[in-house]
Scaffold this motif. Structure first.
Motif, PDB file in Angstrom:
ATOM      1  N   SER A  97      -0.998 -14.130  -6.392  1.00  0.00           N
ATOM      2  CA  SER A  97       0.191 -15.004  -5.861  1.00  0.00           C
ATOM      3  C   SER A  97       1.375 -14.774  -6.922  1.00  0.00           C
ATOM      4  N   THR A  98       0.987 -14.482  -7.879  1.00  0.00           N
ATOM      5  CA  THR A  98       2.240 -14.268  -9.006  1.00  0.00           C
ATOM      6  C   THR A  98       2.392 -12.681  -9.599  1.00  0.00           C
ATOM      7  N   LEU A  99       1.642 -12.037  -8.516  1.00  0.00           N
ATOM      8  CA  LEU A  99       2.013 -10.825  -8.859  1.00  0.00           C
ATOM      9  C   LEU A  99       3.366 -10.120  -8.638  1.00  0.00           C
ATOM     10  N   THR A 100       4.201  -9.481  -9.641  1.00  0.00           N
ATOM     11  CA  THR A 100       5.399  -9.525  -9.593  1.00  0.00           C
ATOM     12  C   THR A 100       5.775  -7.747  -9.265  1.00  0.00           C
ATOM     13  N   ALA A 101       6.906  -7.465  -9.092  1.00  0.00           N
ATOM     14  CA  ALA A 101       7.002  -5.801  -8.895  1.00  0.00           C
ATOM     15  C   ALA A 101       6.826  -5.263 -10.277  1.00  0.00           C
ATOM     16  N   GLY A 102       7.517  -5.978 -11.416  1.00  0.00           N
ATOM     17  CA  GLY A 102       7.348  -5.131 -12.524  1.00  0.00           C
ATOM     18  C   GLY A 102       5.799  -5.248 -13.010  1.00  0.00           C
ATOM     19  N   LEU A 103       5.002  -6.197 -12.656  1.00  0.00           N
ATOM     20  CA  LEU A 103       3.480  -6.241 -13.114  1.00  0.00           C
ATOM     21  C   LEU A 103       2.691  -5.194 -12.307  1.00  0.00           C
ATOM     22  N   TYR A 104       3.292  -4.994 -10.984  1.00  0.00           N
ATOM     23  CA  TYR A 104       2.657  -3.740 -10.249  1.00  0.00           C
ATOM     24  C   TYR A 104       2.948  -2.688 -10.571  1.00  0.00           C
ATOM     25  N   LEU A 105       4.001  -2.242 -11.108  1.00  0.00           N
ATOM     26  CA  LEU A 105       4.475  -1.138 -11.626  1.00  0.00           C
ATOM     27  C   LEU A 105       3.721  -0.724 -12.942  1.00  0.00           C
ATOM     28  N   TYR A 106       3.610  -1.882 -13.879  1.00  0.00           N
ATOM     29  CA  TYR A 106       2.787  -1.614 -15.107  1.00  0.00           C
ATOM     30  C   TYR A 106       1.316  -1.276 -14.838  1.00  0.00           C
ATOM     31  N   ASN A 107       0.707  -2.019 -13.649  1.00  0.00           N
ATOM     32  CA  ASN A 107      -0.622  -1.884 -13.377  1.00  0.00           C
ATOM     33  C   ASN A 107      -0.970  -0.535 -12.998  1.00  0.00           C
ATOM     34  N   ASN A 108       0.014  -0.081 -12.185  1.00  0.00           N
ATOM     35  CA  ASN A 108      -0.317   1.596 -11.526  1.00  0.00           C
ATOM     36  C   ASN A 108       0.025   2.459 -12.757  1.00  0.00           C
ATOM     37  N   GLY A 109       0.866   2.305 -13.669  1.00  0.00           N
ATOM     38  CA  GLY A 109       1.127   3.247 -14.681  1.00  0.00           C
ATOM     39  C   GLY A 109       0.216   3.276 -15.666  1.00  0.00           C
ATOM     40  N   PHE A 110      -0.284   1.914 -16.278  1.00  0.00           N
ATOM     41  CA  PHE A 110      -0.880   1.970 -17.448  1.00  0.00           C
ATOM     42  C   PHE A 110      -2.295   1.334 -17.344  1.00  0.00           C
ATOM     43  N   LYS A 111      -2.438   0.766 -16.052  1.00  0.00           N
ATOM     44  CA  LYS A 111      -4.220   0.311 -15.754  1.00  0.00           C
ATOM     45  C   LYS A 111      -4.998   1.476 -14.836  1.00  0.00           C
ATOM     46  N   TYR A 112      -3.974   2.021 -13.789  1.00  0.00           N
ATOM     47  CA  TYR A 112      -4.810   2.972 -12.968  1.00  0.00           C
ATOM     48  C   TYR A 112      -4.272   4.357 -13.450  1.00  0.00           C
ATOM     49  N   LEU A 113      -3.261   4.551 -14.471  1.00  0.00           N
ATOM     50  CA  LEU A 113      -2.739   5.889 -14.904  1.00  0.00           C
ATOM     51  C   LEU A 113      -2.167   6.743 -13.691  1.00  0.00           C
ATOM     52  N   ASP A 114      -1.621   5.981 -12.786  1.00  0.00           N
ATOM     53  CA  ASP A 114      -0.926   6.795 -11.552  1.00  0.00           C
ATOM     54  C   ASP A 114       0.443   6.639 -11.752  1.00  0.00           C
ATOM     55  N   PHE A 115       1.057   7.453 -12.675  1.00  0.00           N
ATOM     56  CA  PHE A 115       2.257   7.702 -13.379  1.00  0.00           C
ATOM     57  C   PHE A 115       3.068   7.824 -12.277  1.00  0.00           C
ATOM     58  N   GLY A 116       3.238   8.785 -11.252  1.00  0.00           N
ATOM     59  CA  GLY A 116       3.707   9.305 -10.149  1.00  0.00           C
ATOM     60  C   GLY A 116       4.363   8.225  -9.328  1.00  0.00           C
ATOM     61  N   TYR A 117       3.182   7.249  -9.076  1.00  0.00           N
ATOM     62  CA  TYR A 117       3.376   6.166  -8.110  1.00  0.00           C
ATOM     63  C   TYR A 117       4.166   5.080  -8.744  1.00  0.00           C
ATOM     64  N   ALA A 118       3.757   4.856 -10.121  1.00  0.00           N
ATOM     65  CA  ALA A 118       4.551   3.915 -10.933  1.00  0.00           C
ATOM     66  C   ALA A 118       6.081   4.287 -10.873  1.00  0.00           C
ATOM     67  N   SER A 119       6.234   5.746 -11.266  1.00  0.00           N
ATOM     68  CA  SER A 119       7.878   6.167 -11.217  1.00  0.00           C
ATOM     69  C   SER A 119       8.515   5.799  -9.989  1.00  0.00           C
ATOM     70  N   ALA A 120       7.615   6.060  -8.839  1.00  0.00           N
ATOM     71  CA  ALA A 120       8.323   5.697  -7.511  1.00  0.00           C
ATOM     72  C   ALA A 120       8.756   4.256  -7.298  1.00  0.00           C
ATOM     73  N   ILE A 121       7.660   3.281  -7.866  1.00  0.00           N
ATOM     74  CA  ILE A 121       8.156   1.986  -7.705  1.00  0.00           C
ATOM     75  C   ILE A 121       9.331   1.817  -8.798  1.00  0.00           C
ATOM     76  N   ALA A 122       9.397   2.287  -9.861  1.00  0.00           N
ATOM     77  CA  ALA A 122      10.418   1.993 -10.611  1.00  0.00           C
ATOM     78  C   ALA A 122      11.969   2.329  -9.952  1.00  0.00           C
ATOM     79  N   TYR A 123      11.949   3.464  -9.169  1.00  0.00           N
ATOM     80  CA  TYR A 123      13.094   4.105  -8.606  1.00  0.00           C
ATOM     81  C   TYR A 123      13.365   3.005  -7.314  1.00  0.00           C
ATOM     82  N   ALA A 124      12.361   2.657  -6.652  1.00  0.00           N
ATOM     83  CA  ALA A 124      12.491   1.811  -5.480  1.00  0.00           C
ATOM     84  C   ALA A 124      13.106   0.198  -6.032  1.00  0.00           C
ATOM     85  N   LEU A 125      12.827  -0.082  -7.235  1.00  0.00           N
ATOM     86  CA  LEU A 125      13.469  -1.326  -8.025  1.00  0.00           C
ATOM     87  C   LEU A 125      14.736  -0.928  -8.286  1.00  0.00           C
ATOM     88  N   ALA A 126      15.048   0.081  -8.873  1.00  0.00           N
ATOM     89  CA  ALA A 126      16.280   0.479  -9.383  1.00  0.00           C
ATOM     90  C   ALA A 126      17.180   0.400  -8.031  1.00  0.00           C
TER      91      ALA A 126
END
Length: 303
Positions: free
Chosen positions: A256-285
């Protein structure tokens, strides 16, 4: 005569040699700043986009083209995070800016005593570290042993599940954000109020305008440029929101409080899926850019 001519020729040659060096001097002065920008800004931005074109499987990276962006479009958790962020943007940001405007008007009153000390008190939350104030609210709003529930209990009010209920967790996050950023925006509004000509208020008073009409027809139009500035900055900050939900709720309960920035962090540094995290970053940009254009189109012409 020969000596004078040779000296003149030598002086002219020296000036010719110095001229290119003088033209290059400004570029040499800005070179360190440009180098730092390229190394720490431009290169990471470009590398992030290149990384968004790869699929990460453990230590293996495979070129996937636009697959991450297609995955993003069909990812329900991303849309949940984006919807939560949009709710904060649509509810908390206008509430915060409205309180900040009212606070700035009150702090600008000549009847207020100890104005400097009061302004400092409202601005102090902004200098508190993000993690520090997040932990502070986590302690205050703890459902079992928090100070807020203890005070409510003294008034006969049952404990509120601040961080364990989906609705109350959103409210707790909004309260933390409002406490931290309202004073900062109020100081920005206050600086604009103090630059407005007093003649406008005197003319409005002579015309018989009351306090509300002076606020509506003089104060608000004068604040429009600063309202646009704070709205754009708050939009950017909200879409990048990470620290508060990470410290307070870790995105829960039930996302309920999962934000786009936190979801980006989870994919990049929790699941180590840096490609998908980068895609999220560009979508947010892209989303930030589009919202900024809309805000400038709506408020920019009148600011």
């Amino acid at each position: 005569m020969t000596t004078l001519a040779s000296r003149a020729t030598a002086g002219k040659a020296t000036r010719v040699r110095r001229l290119p060096a003088m033209k290059a001097a400004p570029y040499l002065w800005v070179l360190p700043a440009v180098a730092l920008f390229v190394i720490f800004k431009l290169y990471p931005i470009a590398w992030s986009f290149w990384l968004s074109l790869f699929r990460t499987d453990g230590a293996l990276q495979t070129f996937a083209g636009a697959a991450n962006y297609r995955r993003l479009a069909g990812d329900p958790l991303f849309w949940t995070a984006l919807r939560n962020t949009a709710v904060i943007l649509a509810v908390q940001v206008p509430l915060m800016l409205g309180i900040a405007v009212g606070l700035a008007v009150a702090l600008n009153s000549p009847l207020l005593r100890f104005r400097g000390l009061i302004r400092l008190g409202f601005f102090l939350p902004m200098v508190t570290g993000l993690v520090a104030y997040g932990l502070l609210f986590a302690v205050l709003l703890n459902p079992q042993s928090g100070l807020v529930n203890w005070v409510l209990g003294l008034a006969g009010i049952p404990p509120v599940p601040w961080l364990t209920d989906t609705l109350w967790a959103r409210i707790a996050l909004g309260l933390a954000l409002t406490w931290h950023y309202t004073g900062y925006n109020a100081v920005i509004f206050l600086s604009r109020l103090q630059s407005l000509p007093k003649d406008l208020y005197d003319a409005a008073a002579v015309d018989g305008a009351g306090s509300w009409h002076r606020f509506r027809h003089v104060t608000l139009p004068g604040l429009r440029p600063v309202i646009l500035l704070t709205l754009v900055m708050s939009t950017i900050g909200t879409l990048q929101l990470f620290d508060e939900p990470y410290v307070l709720t870790r995105g829960g309960p039930d996302n309920s409080t999962l934000t786009a920035g936190l979801y980006l962090y989870n994919n990049g540094f929790k699941y180590l899926d840096f490609g998908y995290a980068s895609a999220i970053a560009y979508a947010l940009a892209v989303i930030i850019g589009l919202l900024g254009i809309v805000q400038f189109r709506v408020l920019g012409d009148r600011a």
